[in-house]
Design an enzyme around this catalytic site. Structure first.
Site, PDB file in Angstrom:
ATOM      1  N   CYS B  83      -3.030  24.805 -14.266  1.00  0.00           N
ATOM      2  CA  CYS B  83      -2.100  25.518 -15.144  1.00  0.00           C
ATOM      3  C   CYS B  83      -2.675  25.591 -16.556  1.00  0.00           C
ATOM      4  O   CYS B  83      -3.696  26.219 -16.764  1.00  0.00           O
ATOM      5  CB  CYS B  83      -0.709  24.868 -15.103  1.00  0.00           C
ATOM      6  N   HIS B 187       0.491  25.120  -9.577  1.00  0.00           N
ATOM      7  CA  HIS B 187       0.433  23.657  -9.562  1.00  0.00           C
ATOM      8  C   HIS B 187       0.208  23.166  -8.133  1.00  0.00           C
ATOM      9  O   HIS B 187       1.164  23.090  -7.368  1.00  0.00           O
ATOM     10  CB  HIS B 187       1.743  23.072 -10.104  1.00  0.00           C
ATOM     11  N   GLU B 189      -0.237  20.218  -7.173  1.00  0.00           N
ATOM     12  CA  GLU B 189       0.488  18.943  -6.987  1.00  0.00           C
ATOM     13  C   GLU B 189       1.983  19.160  -6.816  1.00  0.00           C
ATOM     14  O   GLU B 189       2.720  18.216  -6.561  1.00  0.00           O
ATOM     15  CB  GLU B 189       0.188  18.007  -8.172  1.00  0.00           C
TER      16      GLU B 189
END
Lengths: 248, 206
Positions: B83, B187, B189
């Site tokens: 990001c 993202h 994650e």
């Protein structure tokens, strides 16, 4: 194409999950319970009244969710200063939710946006219907009238850097009778950032109405009563059949 | 021996989730807030929640920018920017004024400007990845995989570095790559199974 979102809002009192409907603790929750869902985003809110609990207990909740749930996490409740935000982001929140502190000190929104980007700031607006018509924004756990209208406050919040607006119809909370579509639509028409609708969802069709009629980018529900592993899948199947583009 | 992954801590990023994901994948995450902590790592992750200007200022103030220049550009150690972390790899950004980035990618960071005015900015939510070039990051990732985005700006520039895009009223850059420098606007994650796959690809083969 960007999918519409189904968001779970979980409220915690002193680190214990509460169903807001009747303000009773719910000890059934576990992290696995959340991780297994196909929920698109999680919002955790600390609703501990000042002086009646340990902040550390809520921070531990955020830390656990952040470390174990690989979905987006927004955290809020009791954030007043940039240091509070820094702490929340430091332990794993992707976004913060601000409410009363931003009403009292709107520049707080700008401070967060400057440090973390506008996409990090969700401004939660608690609104109640006025007897004489229209809506009014309430602060301090929806107990203090502010004289602000939701549309005007949402516009100011966005001007100051809010990346999303979470509009909550306080009177519908826990009612299961459906969202206040008029309230959300008015806010969604007033701003050009994503608007999340909260308060009153009781059946899957209410989600469809939230997207279609209220122009919400995300529908939220707080009543975890619905949220077993099959419930989210069932909701998403329903939405897909209704023609709403949603992540399976 | 398991590779050590330094998660660059510049005071703004969301480190917990990234560290949690790296750990879940069986690698050792280590938060690195100073150059010494970077030295001994095999790979770097530059995570990403924050504003561009503040992010760069902190990277410089902590001596991390110089160290990364040396270890990534000089020694060729792999890095994954996520990001904002991906945006920092570019030359500069117009977010809240003009700011200079690490300058490793021939690209600029600009505000998303969807052609359809009904589309709201920031771009928040799950959206498809459209591959423009092959990348080791895409191994075992299905064509229609959805990833989670939350951003108002994206990377614009040299077509050679853009490996993937998503559609939001026009193309929005999703992934960038140059040598062993990788970036994802989404993202990983926060993107459940497919996100963890992308992260695993970087950790194992990046």
């Amino acid at each position: 194409m960007l999918r519409k979102r189904l968001v779970t809002v979980l409220t915690f009192n002193d680190g214990v999950l509460f169903r807001t409907k009747d303000f009773l603790p719910d000890y059934r929750y576990t992290l696995n319970f959340v991780d297994a869902w196909s929920v698109d985003e999680i919002v955790v809110l600390d609703v501990t009244r000042p002086g009646s609990g340990q902040r550390a207990n809520f921070l531990e909740v955020v830390r656990r969710f952040a470390g174990k749930c690989f979905v987006p996490l927004a955290a809020g409740g009791g954030l007043r200063h940039l240091d509070d935000v820094r702490e929340m982001m430091g332990i794993g929140a992707d976004k913060v939710v601000v409410n009363s502190a931003a009403i009292r000190r709107p520049e707080f929104i700008t401070e967060i946006a400057r440090a973390y980007g506008a996409q990090c700031v969700v401004v939660c607006i608690d609104a109640r219907k006025r007897a004489e018509g229209g809506y009014e924004v309430f602060a301090d756990f929806a107990s203090s009238p502010t004289g602000l209208t939701p549309e005007n406050w949402a516009q100011e919040a966005v001007r100051r850097g809010a990346g999303e607006i979470l509009i909550q119809a306080v009177d519908r909370d826990g009612s299961l009778e459906g969202y206040d579509l008029e309230l959300c639509r008015a806010v969604a028409d007033a701003v050009d950032v994503p608007v999340l609708i909260l308060g009153g969802a009781g059946q899957w069709q209410h989600f469809v109405e939230g997207f279609r009629e209220a122009r919400a980018s995300a529908v939220c529900t707080q009543n975890i009563y619905h949220f077993t592993e099959t419930a989210i899948k069932s909701a998403k199947t329903f939405l897909t059949k209704a023609g709403i583009e949603i992540r399976p | 021996m398991t590779a050590t992954i330094a998660i660059v801590d510049y005071g703004l990023g969301n480190l917990t989730s990234v560290a949690g994901a790296v750990e879940r994948l069986g690698f050792l995450p280590r938060l690195a807030a100073d150059p010494a902590a970077l030295e001994t790592a095999d790979k770097f992750i530059l995570p990403g929640v924050g504003a561009f200007g503040d992010g760069m200022a902190e990277l410089h103030r902590r001596g991390l920018a110089d160290a990364l220049n040396r270890l990534v550009l000089g020694a060729g150690r792999p890095i994954l920017g996520i990001c904002l972390g991906a945006q920092l790899l570019a030359r500069g950004s117009a977010e809240f004024g003009d700011h200079r980035g690490l300058g490793w990618l021939d690209a600029e960071v600009v505000r998303i400007d969807p052609a359809d005015t009904n589309l709201r900015v920031p771009h928040v939510g799950w959206n498809e990845l459209r591959r423009k070039r092959d990348s080791v990051l895409f191994k075992n990732v299905p064509d229609d995989a959805l990833f989670y985005y939350v951003h108002s700006f994206h990377i614009c520039g040299d077509r050679d570095v853009i490996t993937g895009e998503t559609d939001y009223g026009g193309p929005v850059t999703a992934t960038v790559e140059k040598g062993r420098i990788y970036g994802t606007q989404f993202h990983p994650e926060k993107s459940q199974r497919h996100g963890l796959t992308v992260l695993r690809n970087f950790l194992e083969e990046g």
